[in-house]
Each structure stands twice: as C-alpha cells, then as structure tokens.
Design a protein around this motif. Structure first.
Motif, PDB file in Angstrom:
ATOM      1  N   LEU A 151       0.869  -1.177   0.000  1.00  0.00           N
ATOM      2  CA  LEU A 151       0.000   0.000   0.000  1.00  0.00           C
ATOM      3  C   LEU A 151       0.898   1.216   0.000  1.00  0.00           C
ATOM      4  N   THR A 152       0.861   1.967  -1.067  1.00  0.00           N
ATOM      5  CA  THR A 152       1.742   3.115  -1.185  1.00  0.00           C
ATOM      6  C   THR A 152       0.983   4.312  -1.732  1.00  0.00           C
ATOM      7  N   CYS A 153       1.718   5.370  -2.015  1.00  0.00           N
ATOM      8  CA  CYS A 153       1.127   6.625  -2.472  1.00  0.00           C
ATOM      9  C   CYS A 153       0.934   6.604  -3.987  1.00  0.00           C
ATOM     10  N   ILE A 154       0.162   7.563  -4.483  1.00  0.00           N
ATOM     11  CA  ILE A 154      -0.051   7.669  -5.924  1.00  0.00           C
ATOM     12  C   ILE A 154       1.154   8.286  -6.635  1.00  0.00           C
ATOM     13  N   ASP A 155       2.139   8.739  -5.903  1.00  0.00           N
ATOM     14  CA  ASP A 155       3.288   9.453  -6.456  1.00  0.00           C
ATOM     15  C   ASP A 155       3.937   8.669  -7.604  1.00  0.00           C
ATOM     16  N   SER A 156       4.195   9.348  -8.709  1.00  0.00           N
ATOM     17  CA  SER A 156       4.747   8.694  -9.902  1.00  0.00           C
ATOM     18  C   SER A 156       6.169   8.196  -9.706  1.00  0.00           C
ATOM     19  N   ARG A 157       6.831   8.681  -8.669  1.00  0.00           N
ATOM     20  CA  ARG A 157       8.231   8.295  -8.445  1.00  0.00           C
ATOM     21  C   ARG A 157       8.375   7.078  -7.542  1.00  0.00           C
ATOM     22  N   VAL A 158       7.250   6.546  -7.098  1.00  0.00           N
ATOM     23  CA  VAL A 158       7.277   5.412  -6.163  1.00  0.00           C
ATOM     24  C   VAL A 158       6.521   4.247  -6.800  1.00  0.00           C
ATOM     25  N   ALA A 159       7.233   3.422  -7.525  1.00  0.00           N
ATOM     26  CA  ALA A 159       6.630   2.261  -8.189  1.00  0.00           C
ATOM     27  C   ALA A 159       7.147   0.998  -7.500  1.00  0.00           C
ATOM     28  N   PRO A 160       6.320   0.330  -6.710  1.00  0.00           N
ATOM     29  CA  PRO A 160       6.802  -0.805  -5.921  1.00  0.00           C
ATOM     30  C   PRO A 160       7.506  -1.891  -6.729  1.00  0.00           C
ATOM     31  N   GLU A 161       7.000  -2.208  -7.926  1.00  0.00           N
ATOM     32  CA  GLU A 161       7.648  -3.252  -8.722  1.00  0.00           C
ATOM     33  C   GLU A 161       9.085  -2.889  -9.082  1.00  0.00           C
ATOM     34  N   LEU A 162       9.350  -1.568  -9.216  1.00  0.00           N
ATOM     35  CA  LEU A 162      10.714  -1.120  -9.490  1.00  0.00           C
ATOM     36  C   LEU A 162      11.519  -1.005  -8.201  1.00  0.00           C
ATOM     37  N   TYR A 177       9.555   3.542   4.904  1.00  0.00           N
ATOM     38  CA  TYR A 177       9.724   4.889   4.339  1.00  0.00           C
ATOM     39  C   TYR A 177      10.697   4.819   3.177  1.00  0.00           C
ATOM     40  N   TYR A 178      10.289   5.373   2.039  1.00  0.00           N
ATOM     41  CA  TYR A 178      11.112   5.339   0.831  1.00  0.00           C
ATOM     42  C   TYR A 178      11.753   6.694   0.580  1.00  0.00           C
ATOM     43  N   SER A 179      13.072   6.688   0.391  1.00  0.00           N
ATOM     44  CA  SER A 179      13.808   7.913   0.080  1.00  0.00           C
ATOM     45  C   SER A 179      13.847   8.125  -1.423  1.00  0.00           C
ATOM     46  N   LEU A 180      13.286   9.226  -1.884  1.00  0.00           N
ATOM     47  CA  LEU A 180      13.356   9.553  -3.304  1.00  0.00           C
ATOM     48  C   LEU A 180      14.791   9.815  -3.725  1.00  0.00           C
ATOM     49  N   ASP A 181      15.597  10.340  -2.821  1.00  0.00           N
ATOM     50  CA  ASP A 181      16.981  10.690  -3.145  1.00  0.00           C
ATOM     51  C   ASP A 181      17.858   9.468  -3.358  1.00  0.00           C
ATOM     52  N   SER A 182      17.753   8.496  -2.461  1.00  0.00           N
ATOM     53  CA  SER A 182      18.655   7.340  -2.513  1.00  0.00           C
ATOM     54  C   SER A 182      18.020   6.082  -3.096  1.00  0.00           C
ATOM     55  N   GLY A 183      16.688   6.016  -3.076  1.00  0.00           N
ATOM     56  CA  GLY A 183      16.009   4.806  -3.500  1.00  0.00           C
ATOM     57  C   GLY A 183      15.891   3.759  -2.411  1.00  0.00           C
ATOM     58  N   LYS A 184      16.378   4.079  -1.230  1.00  0.00           N
ATOM     59  CA  LYS A 184      16.409   3.104  -0.142  1.00  0.00           C
ATOM     60  C   LYS A 184      15.095   3.077   0.630  1.00  0.00           C
ATOM     61  N   VAL A 185      14.682   1.880   1.003  1.00  0.00           N
ATOM     62  CA  VAL A 185      13.523   1.683   1.855  1.00  0.00           C
ATOM     63  C   VAL A 185      14.001   1.417   3.279  1.00  0.00           C
ATOM     64  N   ASP A 186      13.584   2.263   4.206  1.00  0.00           N
ATOM     65  CA  ASP A 186      13.897   2.077   5.621  1.00  0.00           C
ATOM     66  C   ASP A 186      12.651   1.596   6.336  1.00  0.00           C
ATOM     67  N   VAL A 187      12.792   0.517   7.094  1.00  0.00           N
ATOM     68  CA  VAL A 187      11.656  -0.056   7.805  1.00  0.00           C
ATOM     69  C   VAL A 187      11.495   0.665   9.146  1.00  0.00           C
ATOM     70  N   LEU A 188      10.267   1.107   9.422  1.00  0.00           N
ATOM     71  CA  LEU A 188       9.969   1.831  10.644  1.00  0.00           C
ATOM     72  C   LEU A 188       9.347   0.931  11.708  1.00  0.00           C
ATOM     73  N   THR A 189       8.554  -0.012  11.268  1.00  0.00           N
ATOM     74  CA  THR A 189       7.819  -0.829  12.231  1.00  0.00           C
ATOM     75  C   THR A 189       7.399  -2.143  11.598  1.00  0.00           C
ATOM     76  N   GLY A 190       7.341  -3.196  12.424  1.00  0.00           N
ATOM     77  CA  GLY A 190       6.724  -4.449  12.017  1.00  0.00           C
ATOM     78  C   GLY A 190       7.576  -5.420  11.245  1.00  0.00           C
ATOM     79  N   ALA A 191       8.882  -5.208  11.144  1.00  0.00           N
ATOM     80  CA  ALA A 191       9.716  -6.167  10.406  1.00  0.00           C
ATOM     81  C   ALA A 191       9.646  -7.537  11.084  1.00  0.00           C
ATOM     82  N   PRO A 192       9.390  -8.603  10.303  1.00  0.00           N
ATOM     83  CA  PRO A 192       9.319  -9.931  10.904  1.00  0.00           C
ATOM     84  C   PRO A 192      10.675 -10.351  11.459  1.00  0.00           C
TER      85      PRO A 192
END
Length: 243
Positions: free
Chosen positions: A90-101, A227-242
């Motif tokens: 579940l993510t935002c409509i933002d064109s720069r955030v495409a989960p498959e990529l 949380y996804y960084s537009l600058d780096s492309g990195k996904v940082d996990v904030l909560t709930g990591a198994p």
C-alpha cells in the motif's frame, strides 16, 4: 485419369516436405532458449522470506544491479490463469514510487494499492485484506515516501484551517490523526514527521484489523511500515519487520 506426371509430382512433393522439415528444424533450433529458459522463482510463503525477498530487491534497486525478474512473455503466460503474489504494498499515488521497481520484482509478485498519502478506508482496507485472507499472502508493506505532496497539502490544509477542494478533502480527513500527532512534536521538518506518523498509524491500524490480527498473531502475516527515500532509493523499515 492421367498418371503420366505422377512420379514427377511425387518428387516435387518429397522435395517440398524435405525443405519444410529443414525450415521447421531451423525454427525449433531458434526457439530452444525459450523452451529451456529457467522457470520463475517460486514465491516465498512466510513473512520472513517475503520480507527478505523485498529488501534484497530494494538493495539491488539502490545499487543499480537489477535483475528485472519474471518480466517476459513466459511469465505473463504463466500467471495469466492464476496468481499467487507474496506481498501486498500500500503506497502513495506518487509517480516516483513504483513498488515493482523499488523492490525489483516481477509480474504477479505483488498486489499494489495506491492512494494519496496511503489514506485508507473500507474499500482500501478490503483490498489490502484480499491477498492475506483469500490466498495466504504473508506480507503487507505500508510504504510512505519522502516529500509526499499529499501529506504536505493535508498538513497545510489542517494547519491553516483551509479545506481542500472536492474529494481531496477526504484525504485530509483520513490523514488527520497523523497531523494531530505531528502538531504535538513537529520536529525539524513537520511534513516529514507527518509522513512518518502516517506510515506508523496505517501499519498499526492494519495490524490490529479484526480480520488480519489473527493472522499476525499466528505468525502467518507481517505488516511492515516503511519509508522510501526519493533521493537514494532506499527503503527504511519503521515498524513491524518480521523477526
């Protein structure tokens, strides 16, 4: 019936069949790579494995060492009749955030939902529930992102008490709990603080959902806030990591 020309005709026919056989042989040889192509990787069936798969894909996205897995006609044909995604994003409509990529995944790997600021309501929640409740999808990721325009607009609307036009106001209302938490402790960048709060609130709400909570408790499902960084492309996990 005139049979005088039959031998000659048989010769021509035989020659034609031989030529066709050679042509077919050539076609068969050319298609060999397709026939021997490696089968798509099986999808992970535990929260831990699904999480590891996504994070490994994001690491490739950040580094640029992409695999582009399962994005070919064979994969399309394979999933045409049935699907078995291993994650819900579940993510935002933002064109720069495409989960498959962002997670370097392939066709049929993810259920993807997009709403402004990851705002949820009954229809969105039901759509998130679909994979875990009907097919055993083991992972949900709520993916917010840097410089979210929807959150910024909602923040300004609530701060200035200036409602947005049309149905945009529905987004403002949906993310208001995140604004209220932000107002208490805005930090150096209130909009970014609100983005983080919205991620956590949405993930917590889904994790506590009456239908999803039993799956989480059994260890069959994990709900991750990230949380996804537009600058780096990195996904940082904030909560709930198994674990």
């Amino acid at each position: 019936m005139d049979t005088a020309g039959l031998p000659a005709r048989r010769t021509v026919l035989a020659g034609g069949l031989a030529a066709a056989a050679v042509a077919l042989s050539g076609c068969s040889s050319a298609s060999t790579p397709r026939a021997t192509a490696a089968a798509p990787r099986p999808g992970p069936d535990t929260p831990e494995a699904a999480y590891a798969r996504l994070m490994a894909g994001n690491a490739r996205w950040v580094s640029g060492n992409l695999e582009h897995p399962d994005r070919d006609p064979e994969r399309r044909e394979l999933v045409a009749e049935a699907q078995n995604p291993f994650g819900v994003v579940l993510t935002c409509i933002d064109s720069r955030v495409a989960p498959e990529l962002v997670f370097d995944t392939g066709l049929g790997d993810l259920y993807v939902l997009r709403t402004g600021g990851q705002a949820i309501g009954p229809v969105v929640t039901g759509s998130v529930e679909y994979g875990p409740m009907t097919g055993g999808t083991p992972l949900i990721v709520v993916l917010g992102h840097q410089r979210c325009g929807a959150i910024e607009a909602a923040y300004k609307s609530l701060k200035d008490d200036a409602p947005l036009p049309g149905n945009l106001q529905a987004i403002v209302k949906a993310v208001e709990p995140a604004y209220r938490l932000t107002a208490r402790n805005p930090g150096a960048d209130p909009v970014d603080t609100m983005i983080h709060q919205q991620i956590r609130i949405t993930a917590d709400e889904l994790r506590a959902n009456a239908d999803l909570a039993p799956l989480v408790k059994k260890g069959d499902l994990a709900v991750v806030g990230a949380y996804y960084s537009l600058d780096s492309g990195k996904v940082d996990v904030l909560t709930g990591a198994p674990a």
